[in-house]
Design a protein around this motif. Structure first.
Motif, short mmCIF file in Angstrom:
data_model
loop_
_atom_site.label_atom_id
_atom_site.label_comp_id
_atom_site.label_asym_id
_atom_site.label_seq_id
_atom_site.Cartn_x
_atom_site.Cartn_y
_atom_site.Cartn_z
N ILE A 158 0.83 -1.20 0.00
CA ILE A 158 0.00 0.00 0.00
C ILE A 158 0.87 1.25 0.00
O ILE A 158 0.57 2.24 -0.69
CB ILE A 158 -0.95 -0.01 1.21
N THR A 159 1.98 1.22 0.77
CA THR A 159 2.88 2.38 0.79
C THR A 159 3.47 2.64 -0.58
O THR A 159 3.54 3.80 -1.03
CB THR A 159 4.00 2.15 1.82
N GLN A 160 3.89 1.59 -1.28
CA GLN A 160 4.43 1.76 -2.63
C GLN A 160 3.39 2.38 -3.55
O GLN A 160 3.69 3.33 -4.29
CB GLN A 160 4.87 0.41 -3.19
N ASP A 161 2.17 1.89 -3.51
CA ASP A 161 1.12 2.41 -4.40
C ASP A 161 0.84 3.88 -4.14
O ASP A 161 0.71 4.68 -5.07
CB ASP A 161 -0.17 1.60 -4.22
N LEU A 162 0.79 4.27 -2.86
CA LEU A 162 0.47 5.65 -2.53
C LEU A 162 1.63 6.58 -2.85
O LEU A 162 1.41 7.72 -3.30
CB LEU A 162 0.10 5.76 -1.05
N VAL A 163 2.87 6.13 -2.62
CA VAL A 163 4.03 6.97 -2.95
C VAL A 163 4.10 7.18 -4.46
O VAL A 163 4.38 8.29 -4.94
CB VAL A 163 5.32 6.33 -2.41
N GLU A 164 3.87 6.13 -5.24
CA GLU A 164 3.86 6.26 -6.69
C GLU A 164 2.72 7.15 -7.15
O GLU A 164 2.86 7.92 -8.12
CB GLU A 164 3.74 4.88 -7.34
N LEU A 165 1.59 7.07 -6.46
CA LEU A 165 0.47 7.94 -6.80
C LEU A 165 0.83 9.41 -6.60
O LEU A 165 0.33 10.29 -7.31
CB LEU A 165 -0.74 7.57 -5.94
N GLY A 166 1.72 9.67 -5.63
CA GLY A 166 2.18 11.03 -5.39
C GLY A 166 3.25 11.49 -6.35
O GLY A 166 3.70 12.64 -6.26
N GLY A 167 3.68 10.63 -7.27
CA GLY A 167 4.63 11.04 -8.31
C GLY A 167 6.06 10.64 -8.06
O GLY A 167 6.92 10.88 -8.92
N ALA A 168 6.35 9.99 -6.93
CA ALA A 168 7.72 9.58 -6.62
C ALA A 168 7.99 8.19 -7.20
O ALA A 168 7.08 7.38 -7.35
CB ALA A 168 7.97 9.59 -5.12
N SER A 169 9.26 7.93 -7.50
CA SER A 169 9.66 6.64 -8.03
C SER A 169 10.11 5.74 -6.88
O SER A 169 10.99 6.12 -6.09
CB SER A 169 10.80 6.80 -9.04
N ILE A 170 9.49 4.57 -6.77
CA ILE A 170 9.81 3.66 -5.68
C ILE A 170 9.65 2.23 -6.17
O ILE A 170 8.73 1.91 -6.93
CB ILE A 170 8.89 3.92 -4.46
N ASP A 171 10.60 1.38 -5.76
CA ASP A 171 10.56 -0.03 -6.13
C ASP A 171 10.34 -0.87 -4.88
O ASP A 171 10.69 -0.47 -3.76
CB ASP A 171 11.87 -0.46 -6.81
N ARG A 172 9.77 -2.06 -5.10
CA ARG A 172 9.51 -2.95 -3.96
C ARG A 172 9.93 -4.37 -4.31
O ARG A 172 9.61 -4.87 -5.39
CB ARG A 172 8.03 -2.94 -3.59
N THR A 173 10.66 -4.99 -3.40
CA THR A 173 11.00 -6.40 -3.50
C THR A 173 10.58 -7.06 -2.20
O THR A 173 11.24 -6.92 -1.16
CB THR A 173 12.51 -6.61 -3.72
N GLY A 174 9.46 -7.77 -2.23
CA GLY A 174 8.93 -8.35 -1.00
C GLY A 174 8.52 -7.23 -0.06
O GLY A 174 7.67 -6.41 -0.37
N ASN A 175 9.14 -7.19 1.12
CA ASN A 175 8.87 -6.15 2.11
C ASN A 175 9.94 -5.07 2.12
O ASN A 175 10.00 -4.26 3.05
CB ASN A 175 8.76 -6.77 3.52
N LEU A 176 10.78 -5.05 1.08
CA LEU A 176 11.86 -4.07 0.98
C LEU A 176 11.49 -3.01 -0.04
O LEU A 176 11.25 -3.31 -1.22
CB LEU A 176 13.16 -4.76 0.58
N LEU A 177 11.43 -1.76 0.40
CA LEU A 177 11.16 -0.63 -0.48
C LEU A 177 12.48 0.07 -0.82
O LEU A 177 13.36 0.18 0.03
CB LEU A 177 10.21 0.36 0.20
N ARG A 178 12.59 0.53 -2.06
CA ARG A 178 13.81 1.22 -2.50
C ARG A 178 13.42 2.55 -3.14
O ARG A 178 12.67 2.58 -4.12
CB ARG A 178 14.59 0.36 -3.49
N ILE A 179 13.91 3.65 -2.54
CA ILE A 179 13.60 4.98 -3.02
C ILE A 179 14.88 5.80 -3.06
O ILE A 179 15.65 5.82 -2.09
CB ILE A 179 12.53 5.66 -2.13
#
Length: 292
Positions: A158-179
């Protein structure tokens, strides 16, 4: 001196003294279990909410104090029965490696000791204050993992989806977010479990410390885990951004302090739900708490 209404129902100062003495003896008899509960609360932040339990229990007794005038020290046999059950569960849990039974049995032993003096009517009239003592039992590690892993996955997604919705680039691998080239792991400290247990406890205190109708109490308690998850996701969005675009000490400080702030916001959201029900002309309160 006790109030006249108390004395009229057969209460005396000796009942309070005897209850305190038996409670101390019950804790002393199962001291190792109580010491282990305290040790877990100190070293495990996910179980730190247990230190709020005595405060909540005392609060629930205080707001119901007028009910003692409706109680008599009768039905004392229920106390030894609860005490014996607690002793057996604690003994069985200790010798068979069931930590929750060991701890829970110690809590039941304390309740049984109190009821051996105070009686059945006090147990019934002050039942929410007795039940909240169950929060003293730390959640077993296996059960906590079964809750934590789905929470981590849901929070990260959910955090990845909302951050991307805000225009930021973010990747997710399992429970690891990369920004911005920085890895942010959604572990136990970020999955909201700590907030869930604390918020459920605070919600329980509010629900049974306020003269609410039964469905309003149930709504507050049932909604608290979902509200905690939603608020934790809101907390994670700026946390992830800060780890990616600010010094780590700033992000760490925000992560540590925002949990307490969000706990207050989550509680306010639960209060807002009750206000919406009142606005919709749905009755949520009842008569004075001492008489309900």
């Amino acid at each position: 001196m006790l109030p006249r209404s108390w004395r009229r129902n057969g209460w005396s100062p000796w009942h309070l003294v005897a209850a305190a003495v038996l409670a101390a003896l019950a804790v002393g008899a199962s001291f190792n279990a109580w010491a282990d509960i305290m040790r877990i609360g100190v070293i495990d932040e996910e179980s730190s909410h247990i230190f709020l339990v005595p405060i909540v229990a005392a609060w629930l007794v205080w707001v119901r104090r007028a009910r003692i005038s409706q109680c008599r020290p009768v039905g004392l046999a229920v106390g030894p029965l609860i005490l014996a059950l607690g002793w057996f569960l604690s003994w069985y849990g200790y010798h068979n490696g069931y930590q929750s039974l060991w701890h829970g049995g110690a809590v039941l032993t304390l309740i049984g000791a109190l009821c051996s003096v105070l009686g059945r009517e006090v147990l019934v009239r002050f039942l929410p204050a007795f039940l909240v003592l169950g929060f003293l039992v730390p959640i077993p590690g296996i059960m906590r993992q079964q809750i934590a892993i789905p929470l981590q996955t849901a929070t990260a997604q959910i955090t990845q989806d909302l951050v991307e919705l805000g225009g930021a680039s973010i990747d997710r691998t399992g429970n690891l977010l990369r920004i911005n080239g920085v890895d942010v792991a959604v572990a136990e400290a970020c999955n909201g479990m700590r907030m869930v247990f604390a918020l459920v406890l605070v919600s329980y205190a509010f629900a049974f410390g306020t003269p609410l109708r039964w469905y309003a109490r149930g709504l507050v308690i049932v909604a608290s885990p979902l509200v905690a998850l939603v608020v934790n996701v809101i907390r994670m969005m700026p946390t992830v951004w800060l780890y990616g675009y600010s010094p780590q000490h700033v992000a760490d400080a925000f992560h540590d302090w925002s949990g307490w702030i969000m706990l207050g916001i989550a509680f306010l959201l639960l209060m807002a739900i009750l206000q919406i029900l009142r606005w919709a002309m749905i009755p949520v309160t009842r008569y004075t708490l001492a008489q309900d």
